[in-house]
Every structure is written in C-alpha cells, then in structure tokens.
Design a protein around this motif. Sequence first.
Motif, PDB file in Angstrom:
ATOM      1  N   PRO A 189      50.576  44.242  47.011  1.00  0.00           N
ATOM      2  CA  PRO A 189      49.246  43.597  47.070  1.00  0.00           C
ATOM      3  C   PRO A 189      48.652  43.314  45.696  1.00  0.00           C
ATOM      4  O   PRO A 189      47.738  42.494  45.592  1.00  0.00           O
ATOM      5  CB  PRO A 189      48.386  44.630  47.824  1.00  0.00           C
ATOM      6  CG  PRO A 189      49.349  45.530  48.511  1.00  0.00           C
ATOM      7  CD  PRO A 189      50.543  45.585  47.616  1.00  0.00           C
ATOM      8  N   ARG A 190      49.145  43.956  44.661  1.00  0.00           N
ATOM      9  CA  ARG A 190      48.639  43.687  43.307  1.00  0.00           C
ATOM     10  C   ARG A 190      49.334  42.488  42.666  1.00  0.00           C
ATOM     11  O   ARG A 190      48.867  41.982  41.645  1.00  0.00           O
ATOM     12  CB  ARG A 190      48.810  44.921  42.416  1.00  0.00           C
ATOM     13  CG  ARG A 190      47.999  46.127  42.873  1.00  0.00           C
ATOM     14  CD  ARG A 190      47.745  47.112  41.740  1.00  0.00           C
ATOM     15  NE  ARG A 190      48.960  47.686  41.192  1.00  0.00           N
ATOM     16  CZ  ARG A 190      49.559  48.777  41.663  1.00  0.00           C
ATOM     17  NH1 ARG A 190      49.057  49.393  42.734  1.00  0.00           N
ATOM     18  NH2 ARG A 190      50.655  49.245  41.105  1.00  0.00           N
ATOM     19  N   GLY A 234      46.099  44.572  52.441  1.00  0.00           N
ATOM     20  CA  GLY A 234      45.688  44.286  51.069  1.00  0.00           C
ATOM     21  C   GLY A 234      46.188  42.962  50.546  1.00  0.00           C
ATOM     22  O   GLY A 234      45.750  42.494  49.488  1.00  0.00           O
ATOM     23  N   HIS A 259      42.099  41.516  54.488  1.00  0.00           N
ATOM     24  CA  HIS A 259      41.049  42.304  53.836  1.00  0.00           C
ATOM     25  C   HIS A 259      39.802  41.473  53.575  1.00  0.00           C
ATOM     26  O   HIS A 259      38.736  42.030  53.296  1.00  0.00           O
ATOM     27  CB  HIS A 259      41.553  42.912  52.520  1.00  0.00           C
ATOM     28  CG  HIS A 259      41.851  41.892  51.460  1.00  0.00           C
ATOM     29  ND1 HIS A 259      42.999  41.139  51.462  1.00  0.00           N
ATOM     30  CD2 HIS A 259      41.154  41.510  50.351  1.00  0.00           C
ATOM     31  CE1 HIS A 259      43.000  40.341  50.403  1.00  0.00           C
ATOM     32  NE2 HIS A 259      41.894  40.541  49.717  1.00  0.00           N
TER      33      HIS A 259
END
Length: 837
Positions: free
Chosen positions: A325-326, A365, A446
């Motif tokens: 998710p980053r 996420g 999200h």
Amino acid sequence: MADDSLRTALHDESPAPPRADIDDLKRRLHDHLRHSLGKGPVGSTNLDWYLALALATRDLMVETWMDSTRRAYSNDAKRVYYLSMEFLVGRSLDANLLATGSLDLARHTLADMDLDFEAIRECEPEAALGNGGLGRLAACLMESMTTLSIPAFGYGIYYDYGMFSQYIEDGQQVEMPERWLRYGNVWAFDRPDVIMPVRFHGHVEDTRDQHGHVGRRWAGGEEVLAEAHDLMVAGHECWTVNSIRLWSAQASREFDLRHFNQGDYINAVAEQSFSESLSHVLYPDDSTSMGKALRLKQEYFFVAASLRDIVRRFLSTHDDFTTFPRKVAIQLNDTHPALAVPELMRILVDEHRLGWDEAWAICNGTFAYTNHTLLPEALETWPVGLMENMLPRHLEIIYRINHQFLEGVRARAKEVDDDRVRRLSMIDEGGERRVRMSHLAFVGSHRVNGVAALHTDLMRAGIFAELHREFPDRIVNKTNGITPRRWLRSANRPLSALITRHIGDRWVAHLDDLRGLLPLAEDATFQEDFRAVKRLNKEALCRYIDARLGMELDPETLFDVQVKRIHEYKRQLLNVLHVITLYLRLKEGRAGDAPPRTVIIAGKAAPAYYMAKLIIRLIHDVARVINADPATNDRLRLVFIPDYNVSVAEHIIPAADLSEQISTAGTEASGTGNMKLALNGALTIGTRDGANVEIGEEVGEENIFFFGLPVEKAEHLRNNGSHDPWQYYTGDPELHAVLDMIGQGGFSHAEPDRYRPIVDSLTRHGDHYLLLADYADYIACQDRVGRAYLDTDAWTRMAILNVARMGKFSSDVTVADYAADIWGVPTPGWTADAASP
C-alpha cells in the motif's frame, strides 16, 4: 482591434519557426512516409500524411516516456493505477503536438509543403474507448497526473468497436458499428509479449502446502489471454509521459484443427471468436442474460489482467507485500472495476499464501473508489447465480468479506437491527439474490469520493448513509476537473491566443492565473475582442453544421447548447418544451423582443433506452416543423448534431453562448461539460445540481442563471406523494398548449399518437424527473437569459468573468487533491502557488 486584424493575429499567433526546424520536420515526414508506410510523396493521401506526422510526433515522446519509467523505478516511487472501463481521449494528434511544442511547426511545415493541415488532422479517427463523462474525466485525470509528474498507469479495455456510431434516419437514432481501428492505431504500442491469462468458470478446491497449511485454489474452467496495448499520455510540455495500458482478448487456443480438417470451419474458430468478443464492443447490451454475462466477463477480464500486471511490476523490485500500500495506489473509477477487491484478495491469499487479515489490510490500504451516480437504480449489481458460475472463488471471497464486515457491524451496534444489517450487506436478499458492487467497492477501499460537493453530501445522506455511519471518515469530496490543455488551449485556439496576448501563457498549467482577466471584464476594447473571438467560433461551427447537415445558421443568433448523453434525468425534454413554447409565442406574436435563438442538442441514447430514443425522434420532428416555418425560422432554429464525441464537442463548445445544465436537482453527480462550456465563455442556465453549485459560487450568482426546485424540495415533492403533475398541466395554459401539440400529433401528423408515451409519462405516470414542476421557472429563467443577451456589453462582461473564475475546475487541482488526500503521492509538477485559493 478590428475583426480582420484580430482574425489574422489569432490564427498566426506565433512567428514562423526557423527554416532549419521546418526542413528537419520535412525530412522526418518523408522518412516515415517511405520507411514506415512504404509510400512516396507522389500519390500519398491526407491519411498517409496524417500517419507520417503522427509517427514523427510519437518519436518526440518516446524518449521522455522511457525516461519517465526509468525515473519511477530508480526512485522506487509509489505508482497510481487508474482502473476505468472508459478512457475517452479523443483525437491524439493535436494534444501531442501541443504537449511536444510542435503544433505551430507542424502547421507551418505542412503549409510549406502545400498540404492542408486541417484536412490531414481530420483523418484521425475518434478513439472509441468511452461513451460519456466517465471516460472524459478519466482522460483528463490521466493527462493531469502526467502534467504533475505523478508516475501513473491507466488500465482499461482496447475495444475493437466503440459503443456505436449514431446515424439519424427519418429522425430516429440508428446504431452502426464504430470501426475506429480500421486503419490501426498509430498511437498504440502493441505488446504481444505482455500476455496475462484470465480464468472463468471452473471450480474451487482445497489445497495443502508442504507446511500443512490449508488453502483454496481456483481450477478448471476456461482461459482467455489478455494482450497489452500501450497508449502514451504526454503531460504539459512533455516533461513526463505516462501510459494507459489497454487489454485485448485473445483465445488461449487458436482453433480446433480437428473441426477445421473435417470442413466444419465455423466450429473450428468458435472458441477463438467467443474469447475475443470480450474486447469487441464497449458496453454490450445487457438486457439479455447473454449480454449480462458478457458485461461481467469484460469487467473481470480487464481487472484480472491489470491486477496481475500491477503485482508483477511490484514484485520486480520488492520481495514481499508489506510495503504494497505504500508503493501502489489503485483508484476504481466507478463500480465497473470493483472486482479488483476480491481479485487482489485471491492473489494475496491463494497464490502468495498471506493470512486473510494481513491481505485485507493491504487491500483496504490500496484501493480507493470514485462514485459517479446518485441514482439507486444505476448502482451496479450482479446476480449471485451468474457470479457463482463465472467467478466461483470470487463469490466465496465476497461472502467472507461481507461476513466479517457484518460481524463488525453487529459488534459495534448497541442493539442489533436486522433490517439495517440487510441494508448494509453486500448481498441484496430481496428477490433474486444479487451482489451490490458499490458496497463491495466502498468496504474494500480506504477512501470513497464524490465528484462535486453537493454530490458528496448527498452520498453521505442518501445512497451511502448507512455505510457512512459505519465509516464516518471514509467519504471525501474531489470535485471533477477538466484539462485546460485540451478544453481551452487546443479546442479554442482563438480564445487561447487572446488570453495569452493579455496575461501570458502560464495559465495553461496554472488555470487560476485566468483571474488576471478580471480587470479586463470592464475594458471595452477587450470586450470587443472577446466578442470577435466568439463570433469566429460561431462562424466555424456554422460551416461545420452546413457541411454535415446542409443547414445554414446565423452566427448572430444566441447559440443555446445542450450536449450530453440523452437521458430522462438530464432533461433534454425540458429543453424541447421551451423550444416549443418559444415557437408558439412567435407564431402568436407574443415573443416580444426575445433575441433570435439557435438551439443545438447533441448526444447518444443507449440502444435499449426506448424513452431516450423517442426524445431524439421528437427533437427531429420539432426541428423539421419550426425550421421550415417561414414565420419563425429567422428567429428560432433547432439543430441535432449526430454522433456526439470529443471531436464534435471541440467544434460546439467554443461557439456556445448558453450552456444548458438542467438535470433534476439531486440526480447529476457533477458534470464536466458544464465546466468546459463555462471555461469557453458560455453562461450557464441550470439547476442547483452537481458542480453547477460550485460553478455558481466561483463565478458569482449574478453571472449564472439558476432555476428550479432545490434538492430538498425536489426529493420531498417526489417522495411524499404530493407531486401531482396533472395540476401543472391543467393550471398553466402555455404548458397545456405545448403538451397538447406534442400529444395530439402537432409534430407527427402521419402518426398523431407517436409521442403519447412522452406526454403520458409527464402527466399521468408521475413525471419522475419533475419537468412539469420546474417548467414555469425554467421558462421564466429563459426569459431572463433573453433579456440579458440583448445587453451586449453586460453579457460579454458576464462571459469574461466566467472564464476568469474557472481556475478551481482544472483537473490539475483535482489530481493534486487526490494525490495529497487519497493516494499519498508527491506532485513534483505542482507548486503551492498553482493551487486555487
């Protein structure tokens, strides 16, 4: 500035390029003509020269494209993946010539070669990759992501045919195949080496790995191959070039040689033809069970191929999924890609053996979902039985997601409300059990965003009220935007040149700089030049309409424009009621000093949408009568321009004086046509719906024409049973006369009852979209429009103020907001002073 000198200045806005640059482009054109197309200059057609120019322009983009990709990998940058069933990019030549700074060079070079640039650019087919606002928004956002130097990928389907080409026969819409790939697509790089297998049907079985862990595996069924095709998307000044990767369907087996050798040629290629039909047509008719199955297959096909490609790209530089998710943001453009949620869960849990909770945290996420509708009936659902047959593992995963979500709902509730739990469930149990794709997308993301402030508020209070209570911070607003490069700089070169002459060209990338025009709204010379620009654009549209329809129009009249998909809630029918009202007033000598008006309508109706197609026929019958009436046709004309698309919009929008944005309040999510028209100097007549509200806040209530019931009153009137359309019909003599003329054959003498279904829908069947309730206020507002147009200086001032205050509606602003609030990515091409205040 006099008209002639302005005309010259605006069409020759830049000096001729250096001779060396012209000679270099000539050399590159001849090289491509010979070596890429196998042609010589003698006998080459405009299409040949278009292809040569497109290839020469593409060459300028490729190095930046590769550099952009290398830069994203070397920086280990977070990428944004935009999943959309539509990318309505329009024609690419002008956009890419502008991005590479080559447009004026191309014009001068072709003129130097005695070639007609306008005729050559018209050879480019419209890219039939979308139908309406959904696809146009996707194209604008991709261009702005690239302009802001965000590493971004679009994903969609490489349709062989668009939705359809619209022809008009005897006033009726006829759908014909939209063969946009007849000559190939010079802007696409085919990637036969990038193939993703996509499975359908089959069964689910238990598995056990070497450590004794039990899992589930999807097996059997049929397999289709997704082949990649990459379109380059250039940002402003071509500092960054991103990609839209589109998938075409290929059979996993070419054909059955046994059948072929036996002479059964049809069955020999049957499987191949069926597999490849997945990418044949945009939005197959889903009114039949086969059509529904094909539509669902299309959605999973592009989702599965895209997710596999995204995961492959991530794992090429990362060893595990902890940072997924980053490094990955996936935006779901409407619910069509909602199957991405269970698909990513399947990949993580079944193929990479992650635990369910870890996989769900990664999923949640990563995804964000953009909602585009407030109409409950337009929220996508799929029969459980169909999904169970086609995607059995995904249905299992959806059941588990839903179970855990509802268990959480019950745990958080002080007292369990079974009715509320049923409303929240991803499975609609009323009647045929169906999967609610909007609930799946909402719970799996999200962030969930609306596309206008009013739309977002109504999402919280209406269609997603229960989900909003569970996730009070999840819904955010991201008002739609449009790219000024396409919708002003390219589409309206005369106005673009006039603006640049006075405030410089920084506005092209920082649209709020248009506020520099505010002092000029009172300047008589600038007003005169602004009117001259509008006149040039209206003359150009008149020539275009005459060439296509054989109809001569007067550019001195008020050009009243409504261009959008034909739908009852968009209320083209209300526009027609006004046209007939004007016609009757003119016939009876009651029109006073109302200015001459040309009403222009364009848009397609879905092939199975009976009422929308009947409205198109009514438009043509009304036009046939009033345009032929010598008593009125010098003061009122009605025109329907067929086969509306981006290229047609670029002809119409710069010429519009009045922008019709008249949907029933509470039904239009946002709109982007309203922004394009206002940016090009058209004044808006509209309801307080969608982004109209924000446009009014920006340009000032005194510079827009609002009418009609506000959302609260419209909903109250429709839902409390007090709306009696018959009272409006009997209580308003003008409305009564208009509806009688329609319903009694005044525009269809050979078939008097042709439009009885329209009249009955308004007077006897509830008038669901409240046309009769808004009619009187709409007519009064149109009267105000007419009076305002007669005051030329005041109208021009209002139009200039509209242009000057449209900075908020740049898609650059929209994308910067997405980047900061949803995707968590930097925007190297965006500076603080570029944002709207």
